[in-house]
Design a protein around this motif. Structure first.
Motif, short mmCIF file in Angstrom:
data_model
loop_
_atom_site.label_atom_id
_atom_site.label_comp_id
_atom_site.label_asym_id
_atom_site.label_seq_id
_atom_site.Cartn_x
_atom_site.Cartn_y
_atom_site.Cartn_z
N THR A 36 -59.79 39.08 -26.71
CA THR A 36 -58.50 39.48 -27.12
C THR A 36 -57.37 40.15 -26.89
O THR A 36 -56.12 40.22 -26.71
CB THR A 36 -58.43 38.81 -28.72
OG1 THR A 36 -59.25 40.55 -28.81
CG2 THR A 36 -59.46 38.15 -28.67
N SER A 57 -62.82 30.14 -25.54
CA SER A 57 -61.62 29.20 -25.69
C SER A 57 -60.06 30.30 -25.37
O SER A 57 -61.25 31.55 -24.42
CB SER A 57 -61.21 29.37 -27.61
OG SER A 57 -61.31 30.66 -28.00
N SER A 60 -54.92 33.05 -28.43
CA SER A 60 -53.83 33.06 -28.23
C SER A 60 -53.03 33.81 -28.15
O SER A 60 -51.63 34.17 -28.07
CB SER A 60 -53.35 32.47 -29.85
OG SER A 60 -53.99 33.20 -30.91
N GLN A 61 -54.16 34.88 -27.98
CA GLN A 61 -53.23 36.39 -27.86
C GLN A 61 -52.57 36.19 -26.12
O GLN A 61 -52.05 36.96 -25.91
CB GLN A 61 -54.31 37.99 -27.60
CG GLN A 61 -54.56 37.61 -29.23
CD GLN A 61 -55.69 37.09 -30.05
OE1 GLN A 61 -56.13 35.97 -29.33
NE2 GLN A 61 -56.04 37.27 -31.54
N CYS A 63 -50.28 34.67 -25.21
CA CYS A 63 -49.08 34.53 -25.11
C CYS A 63 -48.55 35.18 -25.40
O CYS A 63 -46.82 34.91 -25.83
CB CYS A 63 -49.04 33.05 -25.80
SG CYS A 63 -49.70 31.53 -25.57
N ASN A 64 -48.81 36.74 -25.93
CA ASN A 64 -48.16 37.79 -25.93
C ASN A 64 -47.72 38.58 -24.58
O ASN A 64 -47.23 39.64 -24.60
CB ASN A 64 -49.19 38.91 -26.82
CG ASN A 64 -49.34 38.40 -28.24
OD1 ASN A 64 -48.22 37.67 -28.35
ND2 ASN A 64 -50.67 38.85 -28.80
N PRO A 83 -53.71 27.14 -26.46
CA PRO A 83 -52.93 27.60 -27.49
C PRO A 83 -51.59 27.41 -27.49
O PRO A 83 -51.00 26.70 -26.22
CB PRO A 83 -53.69 29.43 -27.49
CG PRO A 83 -53.91 29.06 -25.79
CD PRO A 83 -54.27 27.69 -26.15
N ASP A 84 -50.80 26.95 -28.25
CA ASP A 84 -49.22 26.11 -28.20
C ASP A 84 -48.67 27.57 -28.87
O ASP A 84 -47.87 27.72 -29.93
CB ASP A 84 -49.28 25.05 -29.53
CG ASP A 84 -47.86 24.37 -29.11
OD1 ASP A 84 -47.13 24.80 -28.05
OD2 ASP A 84 -47.86 23.24 -29.80
N CYS A 85 -48.60 28.15 -27.44
CA CYS A 85 -47.32 29.69 -27.79
C CYS A 85 -47.12 30.14 -26.76
O CYS A 85 -46.43 31.29 -26.94
CB CYS A 85 -48.74 30.62 -28.82
SG CYS A 85 -49.92 30.54 -28.03
N ASN A 88 -43.55 32.74 -26.27
CA ASN A 88 -43.65 33.66 -25.86
C ASN A 88 -43.35 34.05 -24.80
O ASN A 88 -43.29 35.30 -24.38
CB ASN A 88 -44.60 34.10 -26.35
CG ASN A 88 -44.69 33.63 -28.35
OD1 ASN A 88 -43.26 33.47 -29.14
ND2 ASN A 88 -45.83 33.39 -28.66
N PRO A 155 -50.15 21.59 -24.86
CA PRO A 155 -48.67 22.21 -25.97
C PRO A 155 -47.92 21.97 -25.81
O PRO A 155 -46.96 21.56 -24.79
CB PRO A 155 -49.18 23.10 -25.32
CG PRO A 155 -50.88 23.10 -24.95
CD PRO A 155 -50.60 21.67 -24.32
N SER A 157 -45.25 23.40 -26.90
CA SER A 157 -44.16 24.46 -25.79
C SER A 157 -44.48 25.18 -24.55
O SER A 157 -43.30 25.83 -24.29
CB SER A 157 -44.59 25.24 -26.59
OG SER A 157 -46.57 25.82 -26.16
#
Length: 337
Positions: A36, A57, A60-61, A63-64, A83-85, A88, A155, A157
């Motif tokens: 992460t 998995s 989601s991090q 996406c940063n 992840p749906d992000c 970003n 996703p 996004s």
């Protein structure tokens, strides 16, 4: 560090490398999950974990990594949903961008490799083939999650990535529909969604991507008609293979198209025949009403009115006598002459 026999996990100490721009460990034997803390490396431009034994998995991090341009996690054992992000990803969300920082870092990297351009800078899956990249890697904007065990929907996004050039989600277990707004990815050149379990129709917005040069939707459960009058019909039939519900060019015609006249002329002829038939119907109806009100209007009156009937026949006698006299006079004069 790509193309070695490195094993183990990504070292935890890398979390302190805040200025790190490139991680390329493709083609090793790395295990474990994506940590992460990877999301703390905000300056990351390229993250290439392709061809390892990573699992778990996708955090989601990830996406940063707002400056990311190349994200390749293919040929691993990742599972769960995506992840749906991705909204970003600010660089990938811009249609055109000149990343001067990327140019500078790339120049230093090439210099450290002693100018050995024959080995290539890195390799990626591009339009179904393995491709090596050198100077032109700075123009590549790519996301590749292929050959994993990912599940769930695509996703939404992804549709915000207006600057993405290549998207490869093939060879997973993705379900659901192709996102309706996929046409917002305006400069997409390669799209591979093959070997999944996607269903539903092909979105009409996909036909709006004029830059699309490679498409593979084969081996899914897609159905319906391939949007007509679009560039989607110019791709080879293999791009749509093994979708039992799909039809229309370049695949066989849909059942409705076979029954329906296919040319404009036939439609025009049918319209003309319909017009003639309609006109004849109107004439027939008019004649019927004329006969009813005209003929039976007179005859009916004679039947019910005896005085009218007598007067009518007396009139016929008078007219007959007048014609007889006129004819006799005319014949007599003709004989004298």
């Amino acid at each position: 560090m790509h193309g070695n026999n490195l094993s183990g996990e990504l070292p935890y100490s890398l979390r302190h490398c805040q200025a790190l721009r490139i991680i390329d460990v493709e083609g090793n034997k790395l295990t474990g999950e994506i940590p992460t803390w990877i999301g703390q490396l905000h300056s990351m431009l390229i993250l290439n974990l392709r061809g390892n034994k990573l699992h778990g998995s996708i955090p989601s991090q990830i996406c940063n990594l707002t400056n990311i341009q190349i994200l390749d996690l293919s040929i691993n054992n990742f599972s769960s949903i995506i992840p749906d992000c991705f909204n970003n990803f600010t660089v990938l969300s811009r249609k055109y961008i000149q990343n001067l920082e990327f140019d500078e870092i790339l120049f230093v990297s090439l210099d450290l490799m002693n100018g050995n351009k024959h080995n290539g800078y890195s390799s990626f899956q591009w339009k179904g083939k393995e491709s090596d990249y050198w100077n032109n890697v700075k123009w590549l904007k790519l996301i590749d999650f292929s050959s994993n065990r990912l599940t769930g929907n695509i996703p939404k996004s992804f549709s915000t990535l207006r600057g993405l050039i290549s998207l490869n989600l093939s060879r997973n277990s993705l379900t659901g529909y192709i996102i309706p707004d996929i046409g917002n990815m305006e400069v997409l050149d390669a799209l591979d969604l093959s070997h999944n379990q996607l269903s539903g129709k092909i979105p009409t917005s996909l036909a709006k991507i004029n830059t699309l040069g490679f498409l593979d939707l084969s081996n899914n459960d897609l159905s319906g008609k391939i949007p007509t009058g679009t560039q989607l019909q110019s791709f080879n039939a293999s791009a749509y293979d093994d979708n039992d519900g799909l039809c229309g060019d370049p695949l066989p015609k849909c059942p409705g198209d076979i029954l329906r006249p296919s040319t404009t002329n036939s439609k025009g002829n049918m319209n003309e025949k319909d017009s003639v038939f309609s006109f004849m119907q109107e004439v027939g109806i008019s004649m019927g009403f004329g006969f009813i009100f005209g003929f039976w209007g007179v005859i009916g009156t004679f039947i019910w009115k005896k005085s009218w009937r007598i007067a009518f026949f007396n009139l016929l006698d008078v007219v007959g006598d007048w014609f007889y006299v006129r004819i006799v006079v005319f014949v007599s004069k003709w004989r004298r002459n």
